[in-house]
Design a protein around this motif. Sequence first.
Motif, PDB file in Angstrom:
ATOM      1  N   ARG A 166       0.737  -1.033   0.143  1.00 25.03           N
ATOM      2  CA  ARG A 166       0.019   0.018   0.071  1.00 25.03           C
ATOM      3  C   ARG A 166       1.074   1.464   0.202  1.00 25.03           C
ATOM      4  N   TYR A 167       1.747   1.088   0.762  1.00 23.10           N
ATOM      5  CA  TYR A 167       2.728   2.294   0.736  1.00 23.10           C
ATOM      6  C   TYR A 167       3.455   2.733  -0.673  1.00 23.10           C
ATOM      7  N   ASN A 168       4.136   1.556  -1.274  1.00 28.59           N
ATOM      8  CA  ASN A 168       4.661   1.802  -2.341  1.00 28.59           C
ATOM      9  C   ASN A 168       3.626   2.211  -3.452  1.00 28.59           C
ATOM     10  N   ALA A 169       2.498   1.624  -3.384  1.00 30.05           N
ATOM     11  CA  ALA A 169       1.453   2.175  -4.397  1.00 30.05           C
ATOM     12  C   ALA A 169       1.154   3.547  -4.107  1.00 30.05           C
ATOM     13  N   HIS A 170       0.930   3.948  -2.980  1.00 32.79           N
ATOM     14  CA  HIS A 170       0.649   5.444  -2.724  1.00 32.79           C
ATOM     15  C   HIS A 170       1.679   6.351  -3.291  1.00 32.79           C
ATOM     16  N   HIS A 171       2.954   5.962  -3.243  1.00 29.77           N
ATOM     17  CA  HIS A 171       3.959   6.773  -3.759  1.00 29.77           C
ATOM     18  C   HIS A 171       4.185   6.247  -5.348  1.00 29.77           C
ATOM     19  N   GLY A 172       3.721   5.443  -5.727  1.00 28.28           N
ATOM     20  CA  GLY A 172       3.755   5.181  -7.237  1.00 28.28           C
ATOM     21  C   GLY A 172       5.058   4.470  -7.673  1.00 28.28           C
ATOM     22  N   HIS A 173       5.757   4.131  -6.608  1.00 20.22           N
ATOM     23  CA  HIS A 173       7.010   3.446  -7.180  1.00 20.22           C
ATOM     24  C   HIS A 173       7.736   2.529  -5.598  1.00 20.22           C
ATOM     25  N   THR A 174       8.537   1.819  -5.873  1.00 18.93           N
ATOM     26  CA  THR A 174       8.871   1.174  -4.741  1.00 18.93           C
ATOM     27  C   THR A 174      10.012   1.787  -3.787  1.00 18.93           C
ATOM     28  N   LYS A 175       9.406   2.117  -2.766  1.00 14.90           N
ATOM     29  CA  LYS A 175      10.152   2.921  -1.466  1.00 14.90           C
ATOM     30  C   LYS A 175      10.609   2.073  -0.511  1.00 14.90           C
ATOM     31  N   VAL A 176       9.830   0.683  -0.349  1.00 16.21           N
ATOM     32  CA  VAL A 176      10.372  -0.123   0.569  1.00 16.21           C
ATOM     33  C   VAL A 176      10.181  -1.302  -0.044  1.00 16.21           C
ATOM     34  N   ALA A 177      11.126  -2.523   0.574  1.00 15.34           N
ATOM     35  CA  ALA A 177      10.771  -3.887   0.189  1.00 15.34           C
ATOM     36  C   ALA A 177      11.165  -4.651   1.320  1.00 15.34           C
ATOM     37  N   TYR A 178      10.318  -5.806   1.567  1.00 17.93           N
ATOM     38  CA  TYR A 178      10.404  -6.622   2.717  1.00 17.93           C
ATOM     39  C   TYR A 178      10.972  -7.895   2.211  1.00 17.93           C
ATOM     40  N   THR A 179      11.742  -8.505   3.084  1.00 17.30           N
ATOM     41  CA  THR A 179      12.127  -9.854   2.991  1.00 17.30           C
ATOM     42  C   THR A 179      11.976 -10.713   4.255  1.00 17.30           C
ATOM     43  N   PHE A 180      11.462 -12.044   4.153  1.00 20.49           N
ATOM     44  CA  PHE A 180      11.195 -12.638   5.610  1.00 20.49           C
ATOM     45  C   PHE A 180      12.001 -14.068   5.474  1.00 20.49           C
ATOM     46  N   ASP A 181      12.690 -14.575   6.445  1.00 23.70           N
ATOM     47  CA  ASP A 181      13.381 -15.693   6.395  1.00 23.70           C
ATOM     48  C   ASP A 181      12.580 -16.795   7.161  1.00 23.70           C
ATOM     49  N   ALA A 182      13.361 -17.756   7.704  1.00 22.06           N
ATOM     50  CA  ALA A 182      12.396 -18.850   8.500  1.00 22.06           C
ATOM     51  C   ALA A 182      11.952 -18.409   9.597  1.00 22.06           C
ATOM     52  N   GLY A 183      11.440 -17.308   9.767  1.00 23.39           N
ATOM     53  CA  GLY A 183      10.780 -16.867  11.310  1.00 23.39           C
ATOM     54  C   GLY A 183       9.942 -15.676  10.878  1.00 23.39           C
ATOM     55  N   PRO A 184       9.234 -15.069  11.863  1.00 24.38           N
ATOM     56  CA  PRO A 184       8.345 -14.260  11.583  1.00 24.38           C
ATOM     57  C   PRO A 184       8.698 -12.770  11.694  1.00 24.38           C
TER      58      PRO A 184
END
Length: 402
Positions: free
Chosen positions: A292-310
């Motif tokens: 939602r945050y990226n869509a609001h800004h119209g481009h990729t401002k943040v990127a997530y990544t998750f490993d074998a945990g929360p």
Amino acid sequence: AAAMAAERGLVMATCTAPVNIAVIKYWGKRDTDLILPINSSLSVTLHQDQLKTTTTAAASRDFTEDRLWLNGKEADVGHPRVQACLREVRRLARKRRGGGEDTAALSLSYKIHIASENNFPTAAGLASSAAGYACLVSALARLYGLEEELSEVARRGSGSACRSMFGGFVQWQRGERPDGTDSLALQVAPETHWPELRVLVLVVSGEKKPVGSTVGMQTSVETSPLLKHRAEVVVPKRLAQMMQHIQERDFEGFGQLAMRDSNQFHATCLDTFPPIFYLTDLSRQIIALAHRYNAHHGHTKVAYTFDAGPNAVIFALADTVAEFVEVVRRSFPPATNGDQFVRGLPVGSATLSQELVAAVVTEPVPGAVQYILHTKPGPGPQLVDDPSQHLLGADGLPRSRA
Ligand code: DP6
């Protein structure tokens, strides 16, 4: 002091080593004993000012057995992976001495004591085995005077540990040989390469992960056709793309691909039978928030990544951090520790526009995020020169901790 200690037959070395977070994930081994992966992977080494392991290794003719202490508590030095690292370091040291002109009189037959601790709570579920084994191997190498590249040895402790042997952006090449001699980590770019890059670790839970990575990935190798496709077809292409995004400091490309690769890793977990779940409802809320945050800004401002945990790891450029941290604070209002909600590197203040809040912050979930750790890419293992920083005392036992 070191010379006097050596006369008494006690030699000691202390190193620190970093945590790393993969943006092209390692998941699956083709050799479980040598820890050879089914695909190459790529990670960002995190700064040791925020997250590090410190390890002291000591050898003495007076020690009667090998011993190990983790965070002040004695642990099993007979653990096969600890033994594999010890054996390999000693083998290299012996090989070196066989070569001739050895002087340092540290006997390879001396027993060793090892003490290791993290500057972050182990319970926070932040990948500590990578930093731990990278640090163990670095400290042992100093003790025995080895100067060669030792990612191949760290790999025997934990696959992801080989990537913690370098700073910045690091590739673990899967290699082709059955003996693993070409399954190594290589630095793609140093930590200074992308000065604006920042990392936010959203610490969401102190719970232990349901299935450990070692067991989980083996089940995936045995049962998931998606994982096979990923390793053979998807990762080779992505690795080349990711290297290019890093070279060009292209956050749009880097962030998009990091998110897709994290999602595909978790898809292979769902494709595993029986399935493995590492993402939680909260992980999914954080994923949706980032989109939602990226869509609001119209481009990729943040990127997530998750490993074998929360826990969620968020990449962003420095000029985005204050605003996104405020978005997280609004979305997951801290339960009690309001003043300690943001830790690590300083975060400026940001005022959110009403449009941003309306578009991005949906239903707040109080207390779901324990705290945010703000960090950035950092260097590889470091030697600690100051003898007062040794974790073992002159008697070879852990110093009492403050
Ligand atoms: C999801 O390196 O912990 O973090 O080699 O069995 O010790 P072992 O596994 P480990 O696996 C890490 C898996 C991952 C992805 C990654 O770091 O690349």
